[in-house]
Design a protein around this motif. Structure first.
Motif, PDB file in Angstrom:
ATOM      1  N   ASN A   1     -93.780 -81.798  33.791  1.00 21.54           N
ATOM      2  CA  ASN A   1     -93.204 -82.812  34.672  1.00 21.54           C
ATOM      3  C   ASN A   1     -93.424 -82.474  36.138  1.00 21.54           C
ATOM      4  N   ALA A   2     -93.304 -81.195  36.485  1.00 17.85           N
ATOM      5  CA  ALA A   2     -93.483 -80.800  37.884  1.00 17.85           C
ATOM      6  C   ALA A   2     -94.914 -81.047  38.344  1.00 17.85           C
ATOM      7  N   ILE A   3     -95.889 -80.749  37.505  1.00 20.06           N
ATOM      8  CA  ILE A   3     -97.283 -80.937  37.879  1.00 20.06           C
ATOM      9  C   ILE A   3     -97.622 -82.434  37.952  1.00 20.06           C
ATOM     10  N   VAL A   4     -97.192 -83.198  36.965  1.00 19.75           N
ATOM     11  CA  VAL A   4     -97.470 -84.628  36.972  1.00 19.75           C
ATOM     12  C   VAL A   4     -96.811 -85.295  38.177  1.00 19.75           C
ATOM     13  N   ASP A   5     -95.555 -84.965  38.439  1.00 15.23           N
ATOM     14  CA  ASP A   5     -94.846 -85.587  39.560  1.00 15.23           C
ATOM     15  C   ASP A   5     -95.409 -85.136  40.900  1.00 15.23           C
ATOM     16  N   GLY A   6     -95.746 -83.843  41.015  1.00 17.20           N
ATOM     17  CA  GLY A   6     -96.314 -83.349  42.262  1.00 17.20           C
ATOM     18  C   GLY A   6     -97.670 -83.962  42.549  1.00 17.20           C
ATOM     19  N   ALA A   7     -98.507 -84.096  41.512  1.00 14.35           N
ATOM     20  CA  ALA A   7     -99.818 -84.715  41.699  1.00 14.35           C
ATOM     21  C   ALA A   7     -99.677 -86.187  42.080  1.00 14.35           C
TER      22      ALA A   7
ATOM     23  N   VAL B   1    -102.601 -88.653  42.777  1.00 16.02           N
ATOM     24  CA  VAL B   1    -103.392 -88.265  41.608  1.00 16.02           C
ATOM     25  C   VAL B   1    -102.570 -88.556  40.357  1.00 16.02           C
ATOM     26  N   ALA B   2    -103.106 -89.381  39.471  1.00 10.84           N
ATOM     27  CA  ALA B   2    -102.391 -89.751  38.245  1.00 10.84           C
ATOM     28  C   ALA B   2    -102.871 -88.874  37.096  1.00 10.84           C
ATOM     29  N   LEU B   3    -101.959 -88.091  36.538  1.00 12.30           N
ATOM     30  CA  LEU B   3    -102.273 -87.219  35.410  1.00 12.30           C
ATOM     31  C   LEU B   3    -101.432 -87.620  34.211  1.00 12.30           C
ATOM     32  N   ALA B   4    -102.055 -87.701  33.055  1.00 16.20           N
ATOM     33  CA  ALA B   4    -101.349 -87.953  31.798  1.00 16.20           C
ATOM     34  C   ALA B   4    -101.457 -86.710  30.932  1.00 16.20           C
ATOM     35  N   VAL B   5    -100.607 -86.649  29.914  1.00 20.13           N
ATOM     36  CA  VAL B   5    -100.597 -85.498  29.004  1.00 20.13           C
ATOM     37  C   VAL B   5    -101.419 -85.830  27.769  1.00 20.13           C
ATOM     38  N   ASP B   6    -102.305 -84.910  27.412  1.00 22.39           N
ATOM     39  CA  ASP B   6    -103.125 -85.045  26.204  1.00 22.39           C
ATOM     40  C   ASP B   6    -103.158 -83.683  25.526  1.00 22.39           C
ATOM     41  N   GLY B   7    -102.450 -83.552  24.426  1.00 22.26           N
ATOM     42  CA  GLY B   7    -102.369 -82.271  23.740  1.00 22.26           C
ATOM     43  C   GLY B   7    -103.586 -81.933  22.920  1.00 22.26           C
ATOM     44  N   GLU B   8    -104.516 -82.881  22.729  1.00 24.50           N
ATOM     45  CA  GLU B   8    -105.672 -82.639  21.871  1.00 24.50           C
ATOM     46  C   GLU B   8    -106.925 -82.279  22.665  1.00 24.50           C
TER      47      GLU B   8
ATOM     48  N   ASP C   1    -103.778 -78.977  48.774  1.00 18.72           N
ATOM     49  CA  ASP C   1    -104.967 -79.719  49.198  1.00 18.72           C
ATOM     50  C   ASP C   1    -106.253 -79.143  48.624  1.00 18.72           C
ATOM     51  N   ARG C   2    -106.156 -78.283  47.608  1.00 25.89           N
ATOM     52  CA  ARG C   2    -107.356 -77.627  47.083  1.00 25.89           C
ATOM     53  C   ARG C   2    -108.169 -78.524  46.156  1.00 25.89           C
ATOM     54  N   GLY C   3    -107.583 -79.568  45.623  1.00 26.43           N
ATOM     55  CA  GLY C   3    -108.313 -80.516  44.813  1.00 26.43           C
ATOM     56  C   GLY C   3    -108.647 -80.055  43.413  1.00 26.43           C
ATOM     57  N   TRP C   4    -107.917 -79.090  42.896  1.00 24.85           N
ATOM     58  CA  TRP C   4    -108.224 -78.576  41.553  1.00 24.85           C
ATOM     59  C   TRP C   4    -108.005 -79.624  40.466  1.00 24.85           C
ATOM     60  N   ASP C   5    -107.197 -80.649  40.758  1.00 28.52           N
ATOM     61  CA  ASP C   5    -106.908 -81.683  39.768  1.00 28.52           C
ATOM     62  C   ASP C   5    -107.553 -83.027  40.096  1.00 28.52           C
ATOM     63  N   ARG C   6    -108.406 -83.047  41.103  1.00 26.83           N
ATOM     64  CA  ARG C   6    -108.912 -84.329  41.609  1.00 26.83           C
ATOM     65  C   ARG C   6    -109.775 -85.053  40.576  1.00 26.83           C
ATOM     66  N   ALA C   7    -110.554 -84.311  39.814  1.00 32.92           N
ATOM     67  CA  ALA C   7    -111.457 -84.941  38.852  1.00 32.92           C
ATOM     68  C   ALA C   7    -110.846 -85.058  37.461  1.00 32.92           C
ATOM     69  N   ALA C   8    -109.578 -84.696  37.336  1.00 33.40           N
ATOM     70  CA  ALA C   8    -108.935 -84.691  36.018  1.00 33.40           C
ATOM     71  C   ALA C   8    -108.094 -85.944  35.814  1.00 33.40           C
ATOM     72  N   ARG C   9    -108.005 -86.342  34.546  1.00 30.86           N
ATOM     73  CA  ARG C   9    -107.114 -87.430  34.172  1.00 30.86           C
ATOM     74  C   ARG C   9    -106.015 -86.968  33.233  1.00 30.86           C
TER      75      ARG C   9
END
Length: 374
Positions: free
Chosen positions: A127-133, A138-145, A94-102
């Protein structure tokens, strides 16, 4: 398991310098002394997570190469339990470290002992971070750049997997002001370490680097004296500081490159073109007086040529001449980083401190501190 740690990462044998620098920065920025850190090896410090302190370190801490927020740890040694544990931890967070991230990107380091390949570990953590979020909405996508967040996973010295955020988004050993690095350039953060280990005080010390090369030592010392941000964004902590720093080299092109680097860094140096033996004590004091003040003490801080550039005979001549010149300055201290095996013998003085410090990835170097009369 959920954790919350501010981690400063640097080169081996830099813990003491990193801690001392953070104490100084914290006193100015947050008005309090940080707690005593946990030392992980000789190049990492771990503090309880403190957002204001992390912000200050990210902006001003020059001796570290990375600033990291550790979020999770796991004792898993296989991919399946690592995924299950990390996904559950992220989902319940519940810390929200990923709340503002896409977007995120994942890097792994020091995972050779894990029972899977590096790419497999990257995929599992991702996969664990994306699925857990996603379980928290919270929807997170992967961007390597150009990711919003850089996630790092590594094994610590106890074999635990640490997962966190690299707040620096990669190493910051390159500050951006050094266009011409010259031959065998010194990494910028090590120049900052040298200044702290030598107890450089811009209020008291006239600093001279007689073999300045790209000007890295002189420029980093000047920037640290002002408390300048590592990457130039934001106010300096001590904007009124006016350090007296002399940088010299015998090669005209080298001096010109160092002058250009100093200009891009926004610092004022006294530049000298010629042999270091020509930099006498009287000249140093006169230059300082012309600049407006004569500090009561002096410090030679340099990284002389070493390694394959010098054979044994030439090395002994150079280092012996450097020692004679330093003694001629009278009451100046000397802090010297060198990776040549002949240095200590040829310099001949009795050091007050000697500690391992690598100026090169393939040569073992030492930082020597000498007091006047040594």
């Amino acid at each position: 398991m959920r954790i919350d740690t501010l981690r400063l990462v640097g080169s081996a044998q830099t813990n003491r310098a990193m801690e001392a620098e953070l104490v100084r920065i914290a006193g100015k920025t947050v008005g309090r002394r940080p707690p005593a850190p946990k030392r992980d090896g000789t190049g990492q410090l771990a503090y309880p997570w403190d957002e204001p302190l992390a912000t200050a370190a990210l902006a001003y801490h020059r001796t570290s190469t990375r600033v990291v927020r550790d979020l999770y740890t796991s004792s898993a040694r296989r991919l399946e339990p690592l995924y299950d544990e990390l996904a559950a931890d992220v989902a319940a967070d519940d810390r929200g470290w990923d709340r503002a991230a896409r977007t995120i990107s994942v890097e792994v380091r020091r995972v050779a002992e894990f029972a899977a390949g590096e790419r497999q570990v990257v995929g599992t953590v991702k996969n664990a971070i994306v699925d857990g979020a996603r379980a928290r909405g919270v929807a997170l996508a992967v961007d390597g750049e150009r990711p919003d967040l850089l996630v790092v996973a590594r094994l610590d010295d106890r074999g635990q997997v640490l997962i966190g955020l690299d707040l620096t988004r990669g190493t910051r050993t390159r500050r951006g002001w050094r266009r011409d690095a010259g031959e065998a350039p010194l990494r910028e953060h090590l120049a900052a370490v040298m200044a702290i280990e030598a107890r450089y005080d811009p209020r008291k010390d006239l600093l001279v680097d007689p073999m300045c090369g790209a000007g890295t030592i002189a420029i980093e010392a000047a920037l640290a004296a002002r408390g300048a941000p590592v990457h130039g964004d934001g106010p300096a902590l001590w904007p009124d500081s006016r350090p007296i720093i002399v940088a010299g080299d015998r090669d005209l092109d080298v001096v010109a490159a160092a002058r250009d680097n100093a200009r891009r860094a926004g610092v004022d140096l006294i530049m000298h073109r010629g042999e270091f033996a020509a930099i006498t004590r009287d000249k140093l004091l006169a230059w300082a007086a012309d600049a407006g003040t004569v500090p009561p003490a002096g410090l030679v801080l340099c990284n002389p040529p070493w390694g394959e550039r010098l054979d044994v005979a030439d090395a002994r001549l150079l280092y012996g001449a450097l020692a004679d010149w330093w003694r001629g300055l009278g009451d100046f201290r000397a802090g010297i980083l060198c990776a040549h095996p002949e240095f200590e013998y040829a310099f001949g003085a009795r050091w007050k401190m000697k500690k391992p410090m690598s100026a090169s990835s393939n040569l073992r170097g030492y930082f020597y501190l000498y007091e006047p009369g040594g």
